[in-house]
Each structure stands twice: as C-alpha cells, then as structure tokens.
Write a protein that holds these residues in place. Structure first.
Motif, PDB file in Angstrom:
ATOM      1  N   VAL A 130       0.832  -1.204   0.000  1.00  9.78           N
ATOM      2  CA  VAL A 130       0.000   0.000   0.000  1.00  9.78           C
ATOM      3  C   VAL A 130       0.864   1.250   0.000  1.00  9.78           C
ATOM      4  O   VAL A 130       0.667   2.160  -0.815  1.00  9.78           O
ATOM      5  N   ARG A 131       1.840   1.303   0.895  1.00 10.15           N
ATOM      6  CA  ARG A 131       2.689   2.496   0.970  1.00 10.15           C
ATOM      7  C   ARG A 131       3.513   2.685  -0.298  1.00 10.15           C
ATOM      8  O   ARG A 131       3.629   3.803  -0.822  1.00 10.15           O
ATOM      9  N   ALA A 132       4.095   1.600  -0.788  1.00  8.96           N
ATOM     10  CA  ALA A 132       4.925   1.698  -1.994  1.00  8.96           C
ATOM     11  C   ALA A 132       4.091   2.111  -3.200  1.00  8.96           C
ATOM     12  O   ALA A 132       4.495   2.987  -3.981  1.00  8.96           O
ATOM     13  N   ALA A 133       2.917   1.499  -3.377  1.00  9.23           N
ATOM     14  CA  ALA A 133       2.077   1.807  -4.532  1.00  9.23           C
ATOM     15  C   ALA A 133       1.513   3.223  -4.455  1.00  9.23           C
ATOM     16  O   ALA A 133       1.330   3.878  -5.477  1.00  9.23           O
ATOM     17  N   ILE A 134       1.257   3.703  -3.242  1.00 11.94           N
ATOM     18  CA  ILE A 134       0.822   5.096  -3.088  1.00 11.94           C
ATOM     19  C   ILE A 134       1.937   6.033  -3.524  1.00 11.94           C
ATOM     20  O   ILE A 134       1.713   6.999  -4.259  1.00 11.94           O
ATOM     21  N   PHE A 135       3.154   5.745  -3.082  1.00 14.88           N
ATOM     22  CA  PHE A 135       4.282   6.581  -3.472  1.00 14.88           C
ATOM     23  C   PHE A 135       4.539   6.514  -4.972  1.00 14.88           C
ATOM     24  O   PHE A 135       4.975   7.488  -5.587  1.00 14.88           O
ATOM     25  N   LEU A 136       4.229   5.363  -5.574  1.00 17.06           N
ATOM     26  CA  LEU A 136       4.398   5.191  -7.014  1.00 17.06           C
ATOM     27  C   LEU A 136       3.200   5.723  -7.804  1.00 17.06           C
ATOM     28  O   LEU A 136       3.173   5.608  -9.031  1.00 17.06           O
ATOM     29  N   SER A 137       2.223   6.281  -7.093  1.00 18.05           N
ATOM     30  CA  SER A 137       1.020   6.832  -7.734  1.00 18.05           C
ATOM     31  C   SER A 137       0.322   5.799  -8.611  1.00 18.05           C
ATOM     32  O   SER A 137      -0.053   6.077  -9.750  1.00 18.05           O
ATOM     33  N   HIS A 138       0.135   4.599  -8.051  1.00 20.98           N
ATOM     34  CA  HIS A 138      -0.460   3.520  -8.829  1.00 20.98           C
ATOM     35  C   HIS A 138      -1.666   2.948  -8.081  1.00 20.98           C
ATOM     36  O   HIS A 138      -1.561   1.938  -7.365  1.00 20.98           O
ATOM     37  N   PRO A 139      -2.861   3.569  -8.240  1.00 24.61           N
ATOM     38  CA  PRO A 139      -4.048   3.106  -7.507  1.00 24.61           C
ATOM     39  C   PRO A 139      -4.465   1.684  -7.844  1.00 24.61           C
ATOM     40  O   PRO A 139      -5.083   1.011  -7.022  1.00 24.61           O
ATOM     41  N   GLU A 140      -4.128   1.220  -9.057  1.00 21.70           N
ATOM     42  CA  GLU A 140      -4.470  -0.160  -9.426  1.00 21.70           C
ATOM     43  C   GLU A 140      -3.780  -1.161  -8.511  1.00 21.70           C
ATOM     44  O   GLU A 140      -4.235  -2.307  -8.380  1.00 21.70           O
ATOM     45  N   SER A 141      -2.690  -0.748  -7.865  1.00 25.20           N
ATOM     46  CA  SER A 141      -1.977  -1.623  -6.929  1.00 25.20           C
ATOM     47  C   SER A 141      -2.381  -1.361  -5.485  1.00 25.20           C
ATOM     48  O   SER A 141      -2.588  -2.296  -4.714  1.00 25.20           O
ATOM     49  N   TYR A 142      -2.489  -0.087  -5.105  1.00 29.29           N
ATOM     50  CA  TYR A 142      -2.756   0.174  -3.690  1.00 29.29           C
ATOM     51  C   TYR A 142      -4.225   0.019  -3.305  1.00 29.29           C
ATOM     52  O   TYR A 142      -4.537  -0.328  -2.160  1.00 29.29           O
ATOM     53  N   HIS A 143      -5.153   0.235  -4.252  1.00 32.09           N
ATOM     54  CA  HIS A 143      -6.573   0.176  -3.884  1.00 32.09           C
ATOM     55  C   HIS A 143      -7.025  -1.227  -3.469  1.00 32.09           C
ATOM     56  O   HIS A 143      -7.609  -1.387  -2.377  1.00 32.09           O
ATOM     57  N   PRO A 144      -6.780  -2.281  -4.273  1.00 39.14           N
ATOM     58  CA  PRO A 144      -7.197  -3.627  -3.827  1.00 39.14           C
ATOM     59  C   PRO A 144      -6.459  -4.080  -2.574  1.00 39.14           C
ATOM     60  O   PRO A 144      -7.037  -4.765  -1.721  1.00 39.14           O
ATOM     61  N   ALA A 145      -5.182  -3.690  -2.457  1.00 34.17           N
ATOM     62  CA  ALA A 145      -4.419  -4.059  -1.261  1.00 34.17           C
ATOM     63  C   ALA A 145      -4.982  -3.367  -0.027  1.00 34.17           C
ATOM     64  O   ALA A 145      -5.066  -3.957   1.060  1.00 34.17           O
ATOM     65  N   LEU A 146      -5.397  -2.122  -0.199  1.00 32.71           N
ATOM     66  CA  LEU A 146      -5.959  -1.351   0.911  1.00 32.71           C
ATOM     67  C   LEU A 146      -7.278  -1.944   1.380  1.00 32.71           C
ATOM     68  O   LEU A 146      -7.532  -2.064   2.588  1.00 32.71           O
ATOM     69  N   LEU A 147      -8.108  -2.357   0.434  1.00 33.93           N
ATOM     70  CA  LEU A 147      -9.400  -2.955   0.788  1.00 33.93           C
ATOM     71  C   LEU A 147      -9.214  -4.263   1.547  1.00 33.93           C
ATOM     72  O   LEU A 147      -9.921  -4.538   2.524  1.00 33.93           O
ATOM     73  N   HIS A 148      -8.250  -5.089   1.105  1.00 39.79           N
ATOM     74  CA  HIS A 148      -8.000  -6.363   1.787  1.00 39.79           C
ATOM     75  C   HIS A 148      -7.401  -6.117   3.171  1.00 39.79           C
ATOM     76  O   HIS A 148      -7.740  -6.824   4.137  1.00 39.79           O
ATOM     77  N   LEU A 149      -6.539  -5.124   3.272  1.00 39.45           N
ATOM     78  CA  LEU A 149      -5.903  -4.808   4.548  1.00 39.45           C
ATOM     79  C   LEU A 149      -6.932  -4.359   5.573  1.00 39.45           C
ATOM     80  O   LEU A 149      -6.868  -4.747   6.748  1.00 39.45           O
ATOM     81  N   LEU A 150      -7.894  -3.541   5.135  1.00 42.10           N
ATOM     82  CA  LEU A 150      -8.919  -3.031   6.048  1.00 42.10           C
ATOM     83  C   LEU A 150     -10.102  -3.984   6.178  1.00 42.10           C
ATOM     84  O   LEU A 150     -10.993  -3.750   6.993  1.00 42.10           O
ATOM     85  N   GLY A 151     -10.096  -5.043   5.370  1.00 40.41           N
ATOM     86  CA  GLY A 151     -11.168  -6.030   5.438  1.00 40.41           C
ATOM     87  C   GLY A 151     -10.773  -7.221   6.279  1.00 40.41           C
ATOM     88  O   GLY A 151     -10.824  -7.185   7.506  1.00 40.41           O
ATOM     89  N   ARG A 152     -10.332  -8.265   5.620  1.00 43.16           N
ATOM     90  CA  ARG A 152     -10.046  -9.515   6.313  1.00 43.16           C
ATOM     91  C   ARG A 152      -8.891  -9.392   7.306  1.00 43.16           C
ATOM     92  O   ARG A 152      -8.949  -9.927   8.411  1.00 43.16           O
ATOM     93  N   LEU A 153      -7.813  -8.683   6.915  1.00 43.61           N
ATOM     94  CA  LEU A 153      -6.660  -8.578   7.809  1.00 43.61           C
ATOM     95  C   LEU A 153      -6.977  -7.720   9.026  1.00 43.61           C
ATOM     96  O   LEU A 153      -6.462  -7.961  10.118  1.00 43.61           O
ATOM     97  N   CYS A 154      -7.824  -6.724   8.837  1.00 47.71           N
ATOM     98  CA  CYS A 154      -8.214  -5.874   9.961  1.00 47.71           C
ATOM     99  C   CYS A 154      -9.053  -6.664  10.966  1.00 47.71           C
ATOM    100  O   CYS A 154      -8.917  -6.498  12.177  1.00 47.71           O
ATOM    101  N   LEU A 155      -9.891  -7.556  10.456  1.00 47.46           N
ATOM    102  CA  LEU A 155     -10.731  -8.374  11.333  1.00 47.46           C
ATOM    103  C   LEU A 155      -9.915  -9.378  12.137  1.00 47.46           C
ATOM    104  O   LEU A 155     -10.347  -9.846  13.189  1.00 47.46           O
TER     105      LEU A 155
END
Length: 290
Positions: A130-155
C-alpha cells in the motif's frame, strides 16, 4: 563418434521476479509460504534500489508519475537522434523495472489471498504494498491491497491501532479525491470512527471546493497523504483559476502560481489559461480604453 557441438547461444538470464507467474494464470510456485517470504524480500530490495536510483526526492515524484504514464503511452521527443536513443534506453529500462515491481506486487497479493494467509507476514506485505504503490502513484496496486488490509486482515486483529488509523485515512482520502465518492468517504470515516484532522479538512475542502483550505492542509500532511490527495489537485487548480478570473482584473504572477500550484507555463499549456503576462503581472481582463 560425433562430438556434440557446444551451443553458441548464451544462456538466458531470467529476472528472479519474472520466473514466477500469476496464481490466477495457473502458476503455483508462490503458494509455498517460504517462497512467498523469499519473493517479498526480493521485491522489497528491488523497490528500495529503484527509489534510491532516482535523482532526488522531489524529482522522484515527477519521474515515478511519468514512468507510470509511459507504461501505456508512447513518448514523443524532438531532441537529436543520439540523445533521444540514450535517454530512451535509460527511460525504458527504468519503466521496465517499475512495471516488473508493480506486477510482482500483484503476484504476491494473489498468492496470499489464495493461501488465505492472515498472519503478521501477510500484514507486513500489505502494509508495504500500500505504501509503496501510493508513493508510485499507482491506484491499481494500492486500492485492492488497501481494501483487503482493512477487510479480512483488519478483522484478524493483527493491525495495530495506529496502523489501522493510517490506512483508514488513506482509504477515505482516496474515496474523496480520486474516486470522487464523497458519500462513501464520509460513511467510511464514520464506520471506522476515524479521528484525523488532516482528513477532516480535506473532506471539507473538497466538498466546498475551497482551494485555499485545500492547499494549506496539504502543506501539513505527510508524503503518502499528499500522494493520495493529489488526484484532486486538478479540480482545485481549476477552481482557483475560475475564482481569480471572476474576481480580479490582474494578479501578481507569484500569487497566481501559489494559488493554483502550477507554473505560468503549465497553466498556459495544460489548463488553457489565455491571460497575458506583463513582466510579473498577469493581465486577466484588459482595461478598455475610452
């Protein structure tokens, strides 16, 4: 007895990141936990080397953004042929490295999802992506990772309180600034009970299109929040242009550039500003002679 001739072809050296394919395409190499960990270390080191090779921190943002754009667009250059060839070779090599890193992140994400891995290592991988893809300005990489991080991994309660706050903030800012889903942004902030003054100010600024508030808030934020919110920059720049155009006959060039966060050249080329520059004064509406 005939002696077999040795091949004149040099052995092909495969990139360690390219040897492994996508799980969704049938490659099962990354389903092994140890292979996942080794692959992650390779991605991490390659990413750090890529960032370290960039000229400076300020230039790195421009180069990364340009690199992302060139993955799909063909470049045009009017420089001498020899200079073009040298620059294109270096640029193509950087673009290929960037493309390889981004694709490798996707391969690793797919493998973690396929193996249902939700331990500390999985969290470490997703935090990095998430951090690397945000810095690389690549939402196609950070958006799905962010959703999974705040979904299943957060639970799974593996994320710390501060980490959860950090990534919820990115998600809210992404909804508001890139996806322009203001209702979703406010719902997400409320659902996760996020308390973050930077997020609050940006949301208010985007809703009201208050460019003064927006740029001031950006000055206080860290690099990752700035990268997520930059998708609203064009909106705020255009809003500033419209307000200044309706309110003033002329403005100081420095004030115009500070208000829009664009140089005079960028405003002329990219934003279609047809005002006139007289020394350091921008003439918005010429005075009519009687």
């Amino acid at each position: 007895m005939a002696v077999p001739q040795s091949s004149r072809l040099k052995p092909v050296r495969l990139d360690p990141l390219d040897r492994i394919g996508l799980v969704s395409k049938g490659d099962t190499s990354l389903l092994n936990p140890r292979v996942q960990e080794s692959y992650f270390l390779t991605i991490h080191s390659r990413y750090e080397a890529y960032i370290a090779a960039l000229p400076s921190e300020r230039d790195s943002v421009d180069l990364l953004t340009a690199g992302i754009s060139r993955l799909c667009l063909q470049d045009k250059d009017d420089s001498p042929a020899q200079s073009i060839s040298a620059r294109r070779f270096e640029r193509d090599r950087n673009d290929q490295e960037l493309s390889t890193i981004l694709l490798s992140m996707r391969k690793l994400r797919e493998s973690l999802v396929s193996t249902s891995r939700i331990d500390a290592f999985a969290v470490e991988v997703y935090v990095f992506i998430v951090r690397a893809a945000i810095f690389l300005s690549h939402p196609e990489s950070y958006h799905p990772a962010l959703l999974h991080l705040l979904g299943r991994l957060c639970l799974s309660n593996v994320l710390s309180v501060e980490e959860k706050k950090e990534f919820v903030a990115y998600h809210v800012l992404d909804l508001a600034c890139r996806q322009r889903d203001l209702a979703g942004a406010y719902w997400t902030r409320s659902n996760y009970q996020l308390i973050d003054s930077d997020v609050d100010v940006i949301l208010e600024a985007v809703v009201s299109q208050n460019w003064v508030m927006y740029w001031k808030a950006r000055e206080r934020m860290d690099r990752y929040k700035i990268k997520v919110t930059e998708r609203a920059d064009d909106l705020m720049t255009q809003r500033a242009i419209d307000c200044l155009g309706r309110s003033y006959l002329s403005v100081n060039q420095r004030y115009l550039e500070k208000s829009t966060h664009r140089s005079w050249h960028e405003l002329r080329e990219n934003n279609g500003v047809n005002w006139t520059l007289d020394k350091d004064t921008v003439i918005i509406k010429p005075m009519k002679r009687k």
